[in-house]
Design an enzyme around this catalytic site. Structure first.
Site, PDB file in Angstrom:
ATOM      1  N   GLY A  11      29.976  34.079  48.772  1.00 14.48           N
ATOM      2  CA  GLY A  11      30.567  35.039  47.847  1.00 14.48           C
ATOM      3  C   GLY A  11      30.289  36.458  48.296  1.00 14.48           C
ATOM      4  N   ALA A  12      31.363  37.255  48.367  1.00 12.06           N
ATOM      5  CA  ALA A  12      31.206  38.672  48.751  1.00 12.06           C
ATOM      6  C   ALA A  12      31.533  39.557  47.556  1.00 12.06           C
ATOM      7  N   GLY A  13      30.940  39.203  46.396  1.00 11.82           N
ATOM      8  CA  GLY A  13      31.032  40.075  45.220  1.00 11.82           C
ATOM      9  C   GLY A  13      29.887  41.074  45.285  1.00 11.82           C
ATOM     10  N   TYR A  14      29.469  41.560  44.132  1.00 14.28           N
ATOM     11  CA  TYR A  14      28.412  42.588  44.111  1.00 14.28           C
ATOM     12  C   TYR A  14      27.131  42.083  44.765  1.00 14.28           C
ATOM     13  N   VAL A  82      34.469  27.867  49.251  1.00 13.32           N
ATOM     14  CA  VAL A  82      33.360  26.899  49.190  1.00 13.32           C
ATOM     15  C   VAL A  82      33.774  25.808  48.217  1.00 13.32           C
ATOM     16  N   GLU A 170      37.229  47.256  27.106  1.00 13.67           N
ATOM     17  CA  GLU A 170      37.765  48.079  28.212  1.00 13.67           C
ATOM     18  C   GLU A 170      39.239  47.739  28.454  1.00 13.67           C
ATOM     19  N   ASP A 297      26.163  36.647  38.475  1.00 17.32           N
ATOM     20  CA  ASP A 297      26.608  35.839  37.342  1.00 17.32           C
ATOM     21  C   ASP A 297      26.216  34.369  37.476  1.00 17.32           C
ATOM     22  N   ALA A 313      27.224  43.835  37.041  1.00 19.93           N
ATOM     23  CA  ALA A 313      27.243  44.277  38.431  1.00 19.93           C
ATOM     24  C   ALA A 313      25.921  44.978  38.757  1.00 19.93           C
ATOM     25  N   GLN A 314      25.427  45.712  37.774  1.00 21.00           N
ATOM     26  CA  GLN A 314      24.192  46.471  37.967  1.00 21.00           C
ATOM     27  C   GLN A 314      23.017  45.565  38.341  1.00 21.00           C
TER      28      GLN A 314
HETATM   29  P1  FAD Z   1      31.447  38.640  41.652  1.00 19.59           P
HETATM   30  O1  FAD Z   1      31.414  40.112  41.775  1.00 19.59           O
HETATM   31  O2  FAD Z   1      32.291  38.027  40.602  1.00 19.59           O
HETATM   32  O3  FAD Z   1      31.879  38.048  43.085  1.00 19.59           O
HETATM   33  C1  FAD Z   1      31.986  36.690  43.357  1.00 19.59           C
HETATM   34  C2  FAD Z   1      32.640  36.542  44.727  1.00 19.59           C
HETATM   35  O4  FAD Z   1      32.645  35.165  45.099  1.00 19.59           O
HETATM   36  C3  FAD Z   1      34.100  37.000  44.755  1.00 19.59           C
HETATM   37  O5  FAD Z   1      34.346  37.758  45.907  1.00 19.59           O
HETATM   38  C4  FAD Z   1      34.890  35.689  44.771  1.00 19.59           C
HETATM   39  O6  FAD Z   1      36.137  35.801  45.427  1.00 19.59           O
HETATM   40  C5  FAD Z   1      33.930  34.802  45.573  1.00 19.59           C
HETATM   41  N1  FAD Z   1      34.103  33.367  45.291  1.00 19.59           N
HETATM   42  C6  FAD Z   1      34.142  32.754  44.091  1.00 19.59           C
HETATM   43  N2  FAD Z   1      34.270  31.434  44.232  1.00 19.59           N
HETATM   44  C7  FAD Z   1      34.333  31.200  45.567  1.00 19.59           C
HETATM   45  C8  FAD Z   1      34.450  30.026  46.342  1.00 19.59           C
HETATM   46  N3  FAD Z   1      34.533  28.822  45.791  1.00 19.59           N
HETATM   47  N4  FAD Z   1      34.462  30.145  47.690  1.00 19.59           N
HETATM   48  C9  FAD Z   1      34.367  31.363  48.284  1.00 19.59           C
HETATM   49  N5  FAD Z   1      34.253  32.504  47.594  1.00 19.59           N
HETATM   50  C10 FAD Z   1      34.220  32.431  46.242  1.00 19.59           C
HETATM   51  N6  FAD Z   1      29.192  45.075  35.111  1.00 19.59           N
HETATM   52  C11 FAD Z   1      28.573  46.273  35.147  1.00 19.59           C
HETATM   53  O7  FAD Z   1      27.371  46.338  35.480  1.00 19.59           O
HETATM   54  N7  FAD Z   1      29.222  47.427  34.842  1.00 19.59           N
HETATM   55  C12 FAD Z   1      30.519  47.453  34.498  1.00 19.59           C
HETATM   56  O8  FAD Z   1      31.105  48.509  34.246  1.00 19.59           O
HETATM   57  C13 FAD Z   1      31.226  46.205  34.459  1.00 19.59           C
HETATM   58  N8  FAD Z   1      32.538  46.194  34.171  1.00 19.59           N
HETATM   59  C14 FAD Z   1      33.210  44.995  34.190  1.00 19.59           C
HETATM   60  C15 FAD Z   1      34.579  45.019  33.912  1.00 19.59           C
HETATM   61  C16 FAD Z   1      35.285  43.833  33.923  1.00 19.59           C
HETATM   62  C17 FAD Z   1      36.776  43.869  33.637  1.00 19.59           C
HETATM   63  C18 FAD Z   1      34.622  42.594  34.201  1.00 19.59           C
HETATM   64  C19 FAD Z   1      35.390  41.298  34.235  1.00 19.59           C
HETATM   65  C20 FAD Z   1      33.261  42.569  34.473  1.00 19.59           C
HETATM   66  C21 FAD Z   1      32.541  43.774  34.464  1.00 19.59           C
HETATM   67  N9  FAD Z   1      31.173  43.807  34.734  1.00 19.59           N
HETATM   68  C22 FAD Z   1      30.514  45.013  34.766  1.00 19.59           C
HETATM   69  C23 FAD Z   1      30.441  42.573  35.071  1.00 19.59           C
HETATM   70  C24 FAD Z   1      30.366  42.438  36.603  1.00 19.59           C
HETATM   71  O9  FAD Z   1      31.640  42.664  37.179  1.00 19.59           O
HETATM   72  C25 FAD Z   1      29.846  41.075  37.040  1.00 19.59           C
HETATM   73  O10 FAD Z   1      28.625  40.817  36.395  1.00 19.59           O
HETATM   74  C26 FAD Z   1      29.648  41.074  38.565  1.00 19.59           C
HETATM   75  O11 FAD Z   1      30.910  41.162  39.196  1.00 19.59           O
HETATM   76  C27 FAD Z   1      28.923  39.816  39.031  1.00 19.59           C
HETATM   77  O12 FAD Z   1      28.725  39.927  40.416  1.00 19.59           O
HETATM   78  P2  FAD Z   1      28.550  38.653  41.331  1.00 19.59           P
HETATM   79  O13 FAD Z   1      28.089  39.149  42.652  1.00 19.59           O
HETATM   80  O14 FAD Z   1      27.757  37.630  40.637  1.00 19.59           O
HETATM   81  O15 FAD Z   1      30.001  38.026  41.451  1.00 19.59           O
HETATM   82  P1  NAD Z   2      30.589  38.946  26.571  1.00 19.06           P
HETATM   83  O1  NAD Z   2      29.934  37.628  26.495  1.00 19.06           O
HETATM   84  O2  NAD Z   2      29.742  40.139  26.687  1.00 19.06           O
HETATM   85  O3  NAD Z   2      31.527  39.154  25.287  1.00 19.06           O
HETATM   86  C1  NAD Z   2      32.362  38.128  24.817  1.00 19.06           C
HETATM   87  C2  NAD Z   2      32.699  38.381  23.350  1.00 19.06           C
HETATM   88  O4  NAD Z   2      33.586  37.356  22.913  1.00 19.06           O
HETATM   89  C3  NAD Z   2      31.464  38.310  22.454  1.00 19.06           C
HETATM   90  O5  NAD Z   2      31.419  39.470  21.664  1.00 19.06           O
HETATM   91  C4  NAD Z   2      31.677  37.035  21.650  1.00 19.06           C
HETATM   92  O6  NAD Z   2      31.144  37.129  20.344  1.00 19.06           O
HETATM   93  C5  NAD Z   2      33.201  36.946  21.614  1.00 19.06           C
HETATM   94  N1  NAD Z   2      33.673  35.584  21.366  1.00 19.06           N
HETATM   95  C6  NAD Z   2      33.159  34.421  21.852  1.00 19.06           C
HETATM   96  N2  NAD Z   2      33.845  33.367  21.361  1.00 19.06           N
HETATM   97  C7  NAD Z   2      34.822  33.867  20.560  1.00 19.06           C
HETATM   98  C8  NAD Z   2      35.860  33.282  19.784  1.00 19.06           C
HETATM   99  N3  NAD Z   2      36.020  31.962  19.715  1.00 19.06           N
HETATM  100  N4  NAD Z   2      36.698  34.098  19.119  1.00 19.06           N
HETATM  101  C9  NAD Z   2      36.562  35.445  19.184  1.00 19.06           C
HETATM  102  N5  NAD Z   2      35.579  36.055  19.885  1.00 19.06           N
HETATM  103  C10 NAD Z   2      34.732  35.285  20.569  1.00 19.06           C
HETATM  104  O7  NAD Z   2      31.650  38.851  27.781  1.00 19.06           O
HETATM  105  P2  NAD Z   2      32.381  40.028  28.572  1.00 19.06           P
HETATM  106  O8  NAD Z   2      32.833  41.104  27.655  1.00 19.06           O
HETATM  107  O9  NAD Z   2      33.394  39.359  29.435  1.00 19.06           O
HETATM  108  O10 NAD Z   2      31.245  40.609  29.485  1.00 19.06           O
HETATM  109  C11 NAD Z   2      30.635  39.782  30.483  1.00 19.06           C
HETATM  110  C12 NAD Z   2      29.498  40.547  31.124  1.00 19.06           C
HETATM  111  O11 NAD Z   2      30.014  41.650  31.860  1.00 19.06           O
HETATM  112  C13 NAD Z   2      28.530  41.108  30.092  1.00 19.06           C
HETATM  113  O12 NAD Z   2      27.243  41.020  30.584  1.00 19.06           O
HETATM  114  C14 NAD Z   2      28.935  42.561  29.984  1.00 19.06           C
HETATM  115  O13 NAD Z   2      27.841  43.401  29.646  1.00 19.06           O
HETATM  116  C15 NAD Z   2      29.432  42.846  31.395  1.00 19.06           C
HETATM  117  N6  NAD Z   2      30.435  43.919  31.352  1.00 19.06           N
HETATM  118  C16 NAD Z   2      29.958  45.179  31.380  1.00 19.06           C
HETATM  119  C17 NAD Z   2      30.861  46.227  31.299  1.00 19.06           C
HETATM  120  C18 NAD Z   2      30.337  47.635  31.337  1.00 19.06           C
HETATM  121  O14 NAD Z   2      29.134  47.814  31.490  1.00 19.06           O
HETATM  122  N7  NAD Z   2      31.171  48.646  31.233  1.00 19.06           N
HETATM  123  C19 NAD Z   2      32.232  45.973  31.205  1.00 19.06           C
HETATM  124  C20 NAD Z   2      32.675  44.651  31.171  1.00 19.06           C
HETATM  125  C21 NAD Z   2      31.745  43.618  31.228  1.00 19.06           C
END
Ligand code: FAD
Ligand code: NAD
Length: 396
Positions: A11-14, A82, A170, A297, A313-314
């Site tokens: 995985g090449a995420g964060y 994978v 968001e 995650d 991501a943090q």
């Molecule tokens: P990811 O960043 O999800 O990366 C996983 C990688 O694995 C991806 O490149 C994917 O393509 C790859 N992968 C997956 N399955 C396979 C496979 N089977 N084979 C090969 N490659 C694979 N967090 C914050 O701290 N601040 C924020 O502002 C914030 N905003 C967010 C906004 C949104 C819309 C969302 C959805 C999430 C946000 N988050 C934020 C949460 C944050 O993005 C995640 O917690 C973070 O991306 C997790 O990082 P990771 O390295 O675990 O995985």
């Molecule tokens: P989350 O788990 O934080 O929020 C999911 C929400 O869905 C909860 O409030 C929950 O009560 C609600 N929910 C669950 N089941 C439900 C149902 N049946 N009907 C209605 N509501 C229901 O998930 P997320 O928002 O995807 O965030 C995932 C992670 O990513 C968190 O750790 C979050 O902090 C992080 N994130 C951070 C940022 C940021 O820092 N700007 C932005 C996006 C995500």
């Protein structure tokens, strides 16, 4: 063992990309073979995905070619999916072939948690990847085009976002910004468009500062979002959703932002998991597997009160720094570090020019918080790609 140790990063995420970048800096020539595996040849900036999903930004701005981030002389990049992890054999099965490792880093990210709610997997969309957000964006536009052909179908103009956590909040902020543009483009009366953000908990953004939650809800309501709080989604069908209150809402678009779980492959590999995530030891390793690090995650790290930190991501990036250090230390026979999370705060966007956040002990909101959000985004680009990436992908 005279052979060079093999490190495989999944995985090449964060977590994965930051580990690879740190390793390429810290490892000496021929100290280890490092392979990074990702299903796409780009890294996507998950924290930006709500924007291309709503169509307020181009998906191109949320992805970066992996080969622009790593040094190919130091890291082998394999573009593949994978499909299985075999810890007992120290092997990973890819769609094209098999990799053996001495050390494994699992950074495969999360998957939508649907809690077994009927119909969500089949009928709801989720914001998870570049492909998924391109689909959501096209789907939203298509509903406007469909409505023009079938003007009795106002359900085409109803958008349900399930879950008012940070992702849901968001996304509705961006969607509300996009609607006026779509209405203009498709000659649709804006009063026909409905955005519902439905949340099961007694408040939006459960656990976050109540004053900031109220501010966020006011901003979003003024943009046209209707909240249904303390209202769980019970079922999703092709026609819309049923709520625990007995109400049904007809909608051609349901975006599920109700939470994340870990990667299903971890359960299948026989690790002990909680909702698909491994509770790692203080060095970030899977219990019982001193050669397997789990990040982001896919992992669970407990706070001092014994509750899991939210997956962000943090935390993934901070874990990656410690993981890279511990890999190098293991290879050199040096002391490993414990992981201690240092939260820098949380800032969430509410659409154009608006955000809320807590930075240190300070609450911020409005335009200033939106600037802070940009600073955080730019800082990340700088960490992974330096000034060139900031200039290329930074949105100022
Ligand atoms: P990811 O960043 O999800 O990366 C996983 C990688 O694995 C991806 O490149 C994917 O393509 C790859 N992968 C997956 N399955 C396979 C496979 N089977 N084979 C090969 N490659 C694979 N967090 C914050 O701290 N601040 C924020 O502002 C914030 N905003 C967010 C906004 C949104 C819309 C969302 C959805 C999430 C946000 N988050 C934020 C949460 C944050 O993005 C995640 O917690 C973070 O991306 C997790 O990082 P990771 O390295 O675990 O995985
Ligand atoms: P989350 O788990 O934080 O929020 C999911 C929400 O869905 C909860 O409030 C929950 O009560 C609600 N929910 C669950 N089941 C439900 C149902 N049946 N009907 C209605 N509501 C229901 O998930 P997320 O928002 O995807 O965030 C995932 C992670 O990513 C968190 O750790 C979050 O902090 C992080 N994130 C951070 C940022 C940021 O820092 N700007 C932005 C996006 C995500």
């Amino acid at each position: 063992m005279s052979r060079i140790p093999r490190i495989v990063i999944l995985g090449a995420g964060y977590g994965g990309i930051v580990t690879a970048i740190r390793l390429q800096k810290e490892l000496n020539y021929n100290e280890a073979d490092v392979t990074l595996v990702n299903k796409h040849d780009y890294h996507y900036i998950t924290t930006h995905l709500h924007m291309p999903a709503a169509g307020t930004d181009n998906p191109e701005n949320a992805r970066v070619n992996i080969l622009k981030l790593i040094d190919e002389f130091k890291i082998d990049f394999v573009k593949s999916t994978v499909i299985q992890i075999r810890p007992q054999e120290k092997k990973v099965i890819l769609e094209e072939g098999t990799l053996s490792y001495d050390y494994l880093v699992v950074g495969l990210g999360g998957e939508p948690e649907t809690f077994g709610i009927p119909g969500l997997k089949e009928h709801a969309l989720s914001i998870r990847s570049i492909n998924s957000v391109r689909f959501i964006r096209e789907h939203i536009e298509y509903q406007f085009a469909r409505y023009k052909r079938e003007p009795n179908r106002t359900d085409y103009l109803t958008f349900i976002v399930g879950g008012a956590g940070f992702t849901g909040i968001e996304f509705v902020g961006e969607l509300a910004d996009r609607i006026p543009q779509l209405c203009k483009e498709f000659d649709v009366d804006p009063s026909l468009v409905k955005i519902y953000n439905i949340e099961a908990a007694p408040t939006a953004l459960p656990g976050f500062d109540p004053e900031l939650v109220e501010y966020a809800m006011n901003v979003l309501q003024n943009k046209g979002v209707t909240f249904k709080i303390a209202t769980a989604i019970k079922e999703c069908t092709p026609e819309g959703v049923s709520l625990a209150t007995g109400e049904e809402i007809k909608a051609a678009t349901v975006v599920w932002t109700g939470g994340v779980r870990g990667n299903h492959m971890l359960d299948e590999a026989g690790f002990e998991t909680m909702r698909g995530r491994i509770k790692v030891d203080e060095k970030l390793r899977a219990p019982g597997h001193d050669n397997i690090y789990v990040l982001g995650d896919c992992s669970i790290v407990m706070n001092p009160e014994g509750r899991p930190y939210p997956p962000t991501a943090q935390i993934s990036m901070q874990q990656a720094e410690v993981c890279a250090h511990n890999l190098v230390a293991s290879i050199r026979g040096e002391q490993l570090k414990n992981f201690v999370y240092q939260s820098k705060g949380t800032v969430a966007s509410l659409g154009r020019g608006e955000a809320i956040g807590i930075v240190g002990s300070r609450k911020i909101k409005g335009g200033w918080a939106a600037v802070m959000k940009k600073v955080i985004d730019v800082r990340y680009l700088y960490i992974i790609g330096g000034i060139p990436l900031v200039l290329k992908k930074g949105r100022f």
